[in-house]
Design a protein around this motif. Structure first.
Motif, PDB file in Angstrom:
ATOM      1  N   HIS A   1      89.969 -64.895  21.453  1.00 35.62           N
ATOM      2  CA  HIS A   1      89.910 -65.242  22.513  1.00 35.62           C
ATOM      3  C   HIS A   1      88.770 -66.063  22.999  1.00 35.62           C
ATOM      4  O   HIS A   1      87.493 -65.409  22.840  1.00 35.62           O
ATOM      5  N   VAL A   2      88.994 -67.475  23.025  1.00 33.58           N
ATOM      6  CA  VAL A   2      87.724 -68.235  23.258  1.00 33.58           C
ATOM      7  C   VAL A   2      87.707 -68.832  24.482  1.00 33.58           C
ATOM      8  O   VAL A   2      88.595 -69.217  25.165  1.00 33.58           O
ATOM      9  N   PHE A   3      86.558 -68.625  25.202  1.00 33.19           N
ATOM     10  CA  PHE A   3      86.159 -68.987  26.494  1.00 33.19           C
ATOM     11  C   PHE A   3      85.249 -70.266  26.585  1.00 33.19           C
ATOM     12  O   PHE A   3      84.121 -70.008  26.093  1.00 33.19           O
ATOM     13  N   ASP A   4      85.633 -71.339  27.006  1.00 34.33           N
ATOM     14  CA  ASP A   4      84.850 -72.475  27.006  1.00 34.33           C
ATOM     15  C   ASP A   4      83.623 -72.134  27.441  1.00 34.33           C
ATOM     16  O   ASP A   4      83.675 -71.962  28.595  1.00 34.33           O
ATOM     17  N   GLY A   5      82.546 -72.497  26.845  1.00 36.58           N
ATOM     18  CA  GLY A   5      81.257 -72.472  27.298  1.00 36.58           C
ATOM     19  C   GLY A   5      80.631 -71.106  27.516  1.00 36.58           C
ATOM     20  O   GLY A   5      79.392 -70.891  28.023  1.00 36.58           O
ATOM     21  N   GLU A   6      81.449 -70.141  27.249  1.00 37.33           N
ATOM     22  CA  GLU A   6      80.846 -68.736  27.219  1.00 37.33           C
ATOM     23  C   GLU A   6      80.870 -67.996  25.982  1.00 37.33           C
ATOM     24  O   GLU A   6      79.860 -66.884  25.868  1.00 37.33           O
ATOM     25  N   GLY A   7      81.839 -68.133  25.226  1.00 40.12           N
ATOM     26  CA  GLY A   7      81.880 -67.647  23.950  1.00 40.12           C
ATOM     27  C   GLY A   7      83.077 -67.142  23.312  1.00 40.12           C
ATOM     28  O   GLY A   7      84.195 -67.631  23.937  1.00 40.12           O
ATOM     29  N   THR A   8      83.080 -66.197  22.439  1.00 39.50           N
ATOM     30  CA  THR A   8      84.462 -65.933  21.918  1.00 39.50           C
ATOM     31  C   THR A   8      84.441 -64.280  21.534  1.00 39.50           C
ATOM     32  O   THR A   8      83.469 -63.821  21.169  1.00 39.50           O
ATOM     33  N   VAL A   9      85.782 -63.725  21.540  1.00 35.20           N
ATOM     34  CA  VAL A   9      85.729 -62.366  21.222  1.00 35.20           C
ATOM     35  C   VAL A   9      86.851 -62.327  20.275  1.00 35.20           C
ATOM     36  O   VAL A   9      88.065 -63.140  20.534  1.00 35.20           O
ATOM     37  N   ARG A  10      86.719 -61.785  19.000  1.00 36.42           N
ATOM     38  CA  ARG A  10      87.396 -61.692  18.110  1.00 36.42           C
ATOM     39  C   ARG A  10      87.569 -60.357  17.284  1.00 36.42           C
ATOM     40  O   ARG A  10      86.714 -59.602  17.245  1.00 36.42           O
ATOM     41  N   VAL A  11      89.083 -59.683  17.201  1.00 33.01           N
ATOM     42  CA  VAL A  11      89.096 -58.534  16.613  1.00 33.01           C
ATOM     43  C   VAL A  11      89.823 -58.703  15.435  1.00 33.01           C
ATOM     44  O   VAL A  11      91.175 -59.649  15.385  1.00 33.01           O
ATOM     45  N   GLU A  12      89.667 -57.989  14.390  1.00 26.62           N
ATOM     46  CA  GLU A  12      90.596 -58.166  13.175  1.00 26.62           C
ATOM     47  C   GLU A  12      91.092 -56.647  12.847  1.00 26.62           C
ATOM     48  O   GLU A  12      90.276 -55.700  13.045  1.00 26.62           O
TER      49      GLU A  12
END
Length: 187
Positions: free
Chosen positions: A81-92
């Motif tokens: 989940h990429v939030f423009d200008g805020e960051g990314t949450v990644r789950v594998e």
């Protein structure tokens, strides 16, 4: 940063993931793969938690490569989940169960890695060492209006002591709309 913090807290609350296109297209659905049967799923989907249309400022994707062969299941899934200008949450997660039931495709498995990375370059948030809660994705067939849905149950990075949000081989309730991509089941 507020959206990224909420996403990190909900990295798995029913949020994400599903089927755009051909769930079950390769044959009749079965409740679980039989011993000796080969079953696979390949998916890349663009999701939206807020409705069936685009979501400006965010990009939520799910990728799955999983297979069951001779009673053994393996594979890998990534939800980002990429939030423009805020960051990314990644789950594998490593897939340890693949079930097709009534056209819905469910993959579950333990978290292999989870990270929330702020866009400002500050330190990322990760799960503690040895932390592998169960997570899962379910891709649903189109509803009466032709919309595709997906379910996602991830992991709580802000409160890793909380119990897992998914149960092995159990479907995840629909929580997102599939707005692009494709899921193909073969077997």
């Amino acid at each position: 940063m507020r959206k990224l913090d909420r996403a990190a807290a909900a990295v798995g609350v029913a949020t994400v993931a599903l089927v755009a296109g051909t769930v079950g297209a390769a044959g009749p659905a079965a409740a679980a793969p039989a011993a000796g049967r080969h079953l696979g799923v390949h998916s890349w989907t663009l999701l939206n938690q807020g409705g069936p249309g685009p979501n400006p400022g965010q990009r939520l994707t799910a990728r799955v490569e999983a297979r069951t062969e001779n009673g053994r299941t393996g594979g890998h899934a990534v939800v980002e989940h990429v939030f423009d200008g805020e960051g990314t949450v990644r789950v594998e997660f490593d897939v340890d169960c693949l079930v097709v039931d009534g056209g819905a495709v469910t993959v579950t498995g333990p978290v292999a890695g989870a990270v929330a990375t702020p866009a400002d370059g500050s330190a990322p948030t990760t799960g503690p060492a040895g932390w592998h809660p169960e997570t899962g994705l379910t891709f649903y067939p189109a509803d009466a209006q032709g919309r595709l849905r997906a379910g996602w149950a991830g992991a709580d990075l802000l409160h890793p002591e909380n119990p897992p949000r998914a149960t092995r081989c159990t479907p995840v309730p629909a929580s997102a709309w599939v707005i692009g991509g494709r899921t193909v089941v073969h077997g």
